[in-house]
Design a protein around this motif. Structure first.
Motif: not given
Length: 203
Positions: A8-13, A17-24, A27-33
């Protein structure tokens, strides 16, 4: 650090994107399921209303036109779903919950707000969560009116909690001095739902 978190951290970088913005555990996505229990209710704005009630000095009922006439704001927020996706920098428009809380004047004993939605759905939150600057009664997302699947015409938006707390198809806010776990909490979801503490389940 887990392999999942490392990926997750590598994909964010890689995405800037700063990986610190992603909670434990997210994973981040551009979609809205689209996720919900039951069917999608159909709203008739001619008869739709929103009630604010319970332990308040001035109970309030708003028609759709009255809600639309209230001061609105735009907020950009990150949202986090318990199913592990996170969407960043999502634009919203709506009425700050605080605006209406100030109008109804909860009694000093109030500590909780129970969101009431169509089909009997409820979600419970501490009062301070809905008083936050980024908590909205939202009717637009991504610059467009909410779709039916995402809660048209109105949903609660409380980005400090996992997104099941941001009840879709909102019809009321009840102010209470006692906590009453909502729909998903009854199925074992965590009562507090803080994504940064990874409060997914209550067992």
């Amino acid at each position: 650090m887990s392999i999942f978190r490392s990926n997750v951290d590598q994909k964010a970088r890689d995405a800037g994107i700063d990986p610190a913005r992603i909670p434990p555990g997210q994973y981040f996505t551009d979609k809205w399921p689209v996720l919900h229990a039951g069917g999608v209710p159909q709203a008739d704005l001619a008869t739709w209303d929103l009630r604010l009630f319970g332990l308040v000095k001035h109970p309030l009922r708003l028609t759709w036109d009255e809600l639309q006439a209230l001061p609105s704001v735009e907020r950009t927020a990150d949202i986090h779903c318990v199913t592990r996706w996170t969407r960043l920098d999502m634009p919203w428009r709506g009425v700050p919950v605080r605006e209406l809380v100030e109008r109804v004047e909860p009694l000093d004993s109030v500590r909780y707000v129970i969101a009431h939605a169509e089909q009997g759905f409820t979600a419970n939150l501490p009062l301070e969560a809905v008083l936050a600057d980024d908590a909205l009664l939202a009717y637009e997302a991504d610059g467009e009116p909410l779709t039916a699947e995402h809660g048209y015409p109105l949903r609660l938006m409380v980005p400090s909690r996992y997104f099941w707390k941001s009840a879709k198809w909102l019809r009321g806010l009840e102010f209470s001095d006692v906590d009453r776990p909502g729909f998903w909490e009854g199925y074992g979801y965590h009562n507090d739902a803080n994504p940064w503490k990874e409060e997914r389940y209550g067992f």
